[in-house]
Design a protein around this motif. Structure first.
Motif, PDB file in Angstrom:
ATOM      1  N   ASP A  90      25.953  -2.956 -42.564  1.00 48.35           N
ATOM      2  CA  ASP A  90      25.425  -1.956 -41.633  1.00 48.35           C
ATOM      3  C   ASP A  90      23.897  -1.834 -41.659  1.00 48.35           C
ATOM      4  O   ASP A  90      23.335  -0.867 -41.161  1.00 48.35           O
ATOM      5  N   LEU A  91      23.221  -2.841 -42.192  1.00 47.62           N
ATOM      6  CA  LEU A  91      21.756  -2.809 -42.214  1.00 47.62           C
ATOM      7  C   LEU A  91      21.234  -2.923 -40.785  1.00 47.62           C
ATOM      8  O   LEU A  91      21.634  -3.835 -40.048  1.00 47.62           O
ATOM      9  N   PRO A  92      20.376  -1.998 -40.366  1.00 51.14           N
ATOM     10  CA  PRO A  92      19.825  -2.079 -39.005  1.00 51.14           C
ATOM     11  C   PRO A  92      19.143  -3.433 -38.760  1.00 51.14           C
ATOM     12  O   PRO A  92      18.524  -3.999 -39.663  1.00 51.14           O
ATOM     13  N   VAL A  93      19.266  -3.913 -37.534  1.00 49.47           N
ATOM     14  CA  VAL A  93      18.761  -5.237 -37.182  1.00 49.47           C
ATOM     15  C   VAL A  93      17.268  -5.382 -37.500  1.00 49.47           C
ATOM     16  O   VAL A  93      16.834  -6.418 -37.998  1.00 49.47           O
ATOM     17  N   SER A  94      16.484  -4.350 -37.253  1.00 47.93           N
ATOM     18  CA  SER A  94      15.039  -4.441 -37.517  1.00 47.93           C
ATOM     19  C   SER A  94      14.761  -4.606 -39.012  1.00 47.93           C
ATOM     20  O   SER A  94      13.894  -5.401 -39.409  1.00 47.93           O
ATOM     21  N   ASP A  95      15.487  -3.880 -39.862  1.00 47.39           N
ATOM     22  CA  ASP A  95      15.326  -4.012 -41.313  1.00 47.39           C
ATOM     23  C   ASP A  95      15.812  -5.386 -41.783  1.00 47.39           C
ATOM     24  O   ASP A  95      15.187  -6.013 -42.635  1.00 47.39           O
ATOM     25  N   LEU A  96      16.934  -5.832 -41.216  1.00 44.83           N
ATOM     26  CA  LEU A  96      17.468  -7.151 -41.555  1.00 44.83           C
ATOM     27  C   LEU A  96      16.455  -8.241 -41.213  1.00 44.83           C
ATOM     28  O   LEU A  96      16.170  -9.114 -42.042  1.00 44.83           O
ATOM     29  N   GLN A  97      15.906  -8.187 -40.021  1.00 42.89           N
ATOM     30  CA  GLN A  97      14.962  -9.223 -39.579  1.00 42.89           C
ATOM     31  C   GLN A  97      13.713  -9.245 -40.459  1.00 42.89           C
ATOM     32  O   GLN A  97      13.241 -10.306 -40.856  1.00 42.89           O
ATOM     33  N   ARG A  98      13.191  -8.078 -40.776  1.00 37.95           N
ATOM     34  CA  ARG A  98      11.984  -7.990 -41.610  1.00 37.95           C
ATOM     35  C   ARG A  98      12.261  -8.565 -43.005  1.00 37.95           C
ATOM     36  O   ARG A  98      11.483  -9.367 -43.527  1.00 37.95           O
ATOM     37  N   ALA A  99      13.381  -8.190 -43.595  1.00 31.25           N
ATOM     38  CA  ALA A  99      13.721  -8.675 -44.938  1.00 31.25           C
ATOM     39  C   ALA A  99      13.997 -10.180 -44.922  1.00 31.25           C
ATOM     40  O   ALA A  99      13.529 -10.917 -45.796  1.00 31.25           O
ATOM     41  N   ALA A 100      14.755 -10.651 -43.920  1.00 30.87           N
ATOM     42  CA  ALA A 100      15.065 -12.075 -43.822  1.00 30.87           C
ATOM     43  C   ALA A 100      13.791 -12.899 -43.615  1.00 30.87           C
ATOM     44  O   ALA A 100      13.634 -13.971 -44.212  1.00 30.87           O
ATOM     45  N   ASP A 101      12.879 -12.405 -42.797  1.00 27.48           N
ATOM     46  CA  ASP A 101      11.617 -13.120 -42.573  1.00 27.48           C
ATOM     47  C   ASP A 101      10.816 -13.241 -43.866  1.00 27.48           C
ATOM     48  O   ASP A 101      10.228 -14.286 -44.149  1.00 27.48           O
ATOM     49  N   GLY A 102      10.801 -12.171 -44.668  1.00 30.08           N
ATOM     50  CA  GLY A 102      10.099 -12.211 -45.950  1.00 30.08           C
ATOM     51  C   GLY A 102      10.726 -13.217 -46.902  1.00 30.08           C
ATOM     52  O   GLY A 102      10.018 -13.969 -47.593  1.00 30.08           O
ATOM     53  N   ILE A 103      12.044 -13.259 -46.930  1.00 27.00           N
ATOM     54  CA  ILE A 103      12.746 -14.202 -47.794  1.00 27.00           C
ATOM     55  C   ILE A 103      12.502 -15.633 -47.325  1.00 27.00           C
ATOM     56  O   ILE A 103      12.202 -16.522 -48.126  1.00 27.00           O
ATOM     57  N   LYS A 104      12.602 -15.871 -46.019  1.00 33.42           N
ATOM     58  CA  LYS A 104      12.352 -17.216 -45.472  1.00 33.42           C
ATOM     59  C   LYS A 104      10.933 -17.676 -45.781  1.00 33.42           C
ATOM     60  O   LYS A 104      10.710 -18.838 -46.118  1.00 33.42           O
ATOM     61  N   SER A 105       9.973 -16.775 -45.685  1.00 30.21           N
ATOM     62  CA  SER A 105       8.580 -17.109 -45.981  1.00 30.21           C
ATOM     63  C   SER A 105       8.406 -17.509 -47.439  1.00 30.21           C
ATOM     64  O   SER A 105       7.731 -18.497 -47.755  1.00 30.21           O
ATOM     65  N   GLU A 106       9.023 -16.753 -48.345  1.00 31.02           N
ATOM     66  CA  GLU A 106       8.917 -17.073 -49.776  1.00 31.02           C
ATOM     67  C   GLU A 106       9.638 -18.377 -50.120  1.00 31.02           C
ATOM     68  O   GLU A 106       9.172 -19.145 -50.964  1.00 31.02           O
ATOM     69  N   ALA A 137      10.808 -11.649 -56.493  1.00 28.02           N
ATOM     70  CA  ALA A 137      10.217 -10.343 -56.221  1.00 28.02           C
ATOM     71  C   ALA A 137      10.635  -9.819 -54.849  1.00 28.02           C
ATOM     72  O   ALA A 137      10.990  -8.643 -54.705  1.00 28.02           O
ATOM     73  N   VAL A 138      10.613 -10.696 -53.851  1.00 21.89           N
ATOM     74  CA  VAL A 138      10.998 -10.280 -52.498  1.00 21.89           C
ATOM     75  C   VAL A 138      12.480  -9.918 -52.456  1.00 21.89           C
ATOM     76  O   VAL A 138      12.866  -8.885 -51.900  1.00 21.89           O
ATOM     77  N   MET A 139      13.316 -10.763 -53.045  1.00 22.30           N
ATOM     78  CA  MET A 139      14.755 -10.479 -53.061  1.00 22.30           C
ATOM     79  C   MET A 139      15.061  -9.207 -53.854  1.00 22.30           C
ATOM     80  O   MET A 139      15.891  -8.394 -53.441  1.00 22.30           O
ATOM     81  N   GLU A 140      14.408  -9.042 -54.982  1.00 17.41           N
ATOM     82  CA  GLU A 140      14.638  -7.856 -55.801  1.00 17.41           C
ATOM     83  C   GLU A 140      14.287  -6.583 -55.040  1.00 17.41           C
ATOM     84  O   GLU A 140      15.007  -5.578 -55.121  1.00 17.41           O
ATOM     85  N   ALA A 141      13.209  -6.620 -54.273  1.00 17.71           N
ATOM     86  CA  ALA A 141      12.819  -5.450 -53.490  1.00 17.71           C
ATOM     87  C   ALA A 141      13.891  -5.113 -52.447  1.00 17.71           C
ATOM     88  O   ALA A 141      14.215  -3.935 -52.228  1.00 17.71           O
ATOM     89  N   VAL A 142      14.462  -6.136 -51.813  1.00 20.78           N
ATOM     90  CA  VAL A 142      15.518  -5.929 -50.815  1.00 20.78           C
ATOM     91  C   VAL A 142      16.764  -5.338 -51.479  1.00 20.78           C
ATOM     92  O   VAL A 142      17.379  -4.399 -50.958  1.00 20.78           O
ATOM     93  N   VAL A 143      17.116  -5.870 -52.641  1.00 21.18           N
ATOM     94  CA  VAL A 143      18.280  -5.371 -53.377  1.00 21.18           C
ATOM     95  C   VAL A 143      18.041  -3.940 -53.854  1.00 21.18           C
ATOM     96  O   VAL A 143      18.898  -3.067 -53.695  1.00 21.18           O
ATOM     97  N   ASN A 144      16.867  -3.680 -54.431  1.00 19.05           N
ATOM     98  CA  ASN A 144      16.546  -2.337 -54.924  1.00 19.05           C
ATOM     99  C   ASN A 144      16.502  -1.292 -53.809  1.00 19.05           C
ATOM    100  O   ASN A 144      16.756  -0.115 -54.047  1.00 19.05           O
ATOM    101  N   ALA A 145      16.200  -1.732 -52.581  1.00 19.10           N
ATOM    102  CA  ALA A 145      16.192  -0.824 -51.428  1.00 19.10           C
ATOM    103  C   ALA A 145      17.617  -0.536 -50.939  1.00 19.10           C
ATOM    104  O   ALA A 145      17.807   0.265 -50.021  1.00 19.10           O
ATOM    105  N   GLY A 146      18.613  -1.208 -51.546  1.00 17.19           N
ATOM    106  CA  GLY A 146      19.998  -1.003 -51.152  1.00 17.19           C
ATOM    107  C   GLY A 146      20.411  -1.783 -49.917  1.00 17.19           C
ATOM    108  O   GLY A 146      21.440  -1.503 -49.313  1.00 17.19           O
ATOM    109  N   HIS A 147      19.602  -2.794 -49.551  1.00 13.67           N
ATOM    110  CA  HIS A 147      19.873  -3.571 -48.343  1.00 13.67           C
ATOM    111  C   HIS A 147      20.702  -4.829 -48.585  1.00 13.67           C
ATOM    112  O   HIS A 147      21.133  -5.472 -47.622  1.00 13.67           O
TER     113      HIS A 147
END
Length: 162
Positions: A90-106, A137-147
């Motif tokens: 149920d992660l909102p699409v905007s949050d999903l896209q932002r997090a996925a883009d950060g992960i893809k970049s890393e 670090a990027v993945m951990e931030a996404v996990v810690n945010a509950g996403h």
């Protein structure tokens, strides 16, 4: 039966062979992952994709198949590891896209290989002697945010079907 498939395996070649891994030994009853394999001359196969759900197998490992084309045994390890991350449904699409883009970049910055299963699930190949701290670090931030949830695919050993 539900199949987990690899639409864009990192090791896709014209000579690949597709076999199955039963996911029931990992608590996923009724699910099977289709794995892309490279045939070897000795009857074994080299894993040519990054497993999404199978535990204890990584890119480059050598496996054997049973008579029904299921992976039956890991006979050689590449020493690669698989880091997997699954975004919550149920992660909102905007949050999903932002997090996925950060992960893809890393992933790109670290020079790592990855495979995505749709937009919510990524498996990343981590070769031996590579420490992708930026990606962690990027993945951990996404996990810690509950996403999302994450895990190492070698958290359990490979187990074949009964």
């Amino acid at each position: 039966m539900q199949f987990i498939v690899h639409e864009h395996p990192v090791g896709r070649a014209t000579t690949n062979y597709i076999a199955r891994a039963d996911l029931a030994p990992f608590g996923l009853e009724g699910q099977v992952e289709q794995l892309w394999l490279e045939p070897r001359t000795d009857g074994s196969y080299k894993v040519s994709c990054i497993p999404f759900s199978t535990y204890g197998i990584a890119l480059g490992d050598t496996v054997l198949l049973d008579e029904d084309d299921y992976v039956s045994e890991v006979i050689g390890t590449s020493r690669h590891r698989t880091l997997r991350l699954l975004f919550i449904p149920d992660l909102p699409v905007s949050d999903l896209q932002r997090a996925a883009d950060g992960i893809k970049s890393e992933i790109s910055s670290a020079g790592l290989l990855s495979e995505w299963n749709r937009e919510r699930f990524v498996a990343v190949d981590v070769p031996p002697n590579v420490e992708p701290s930026g990606l962690f670090a990027v993945m951990e931030a996404v996990v810690n945010a509950g996403h999302a949830f994450w895990e190492w695919a070698d958290a359990m050993s490979f187990a074949s079907r009964s």
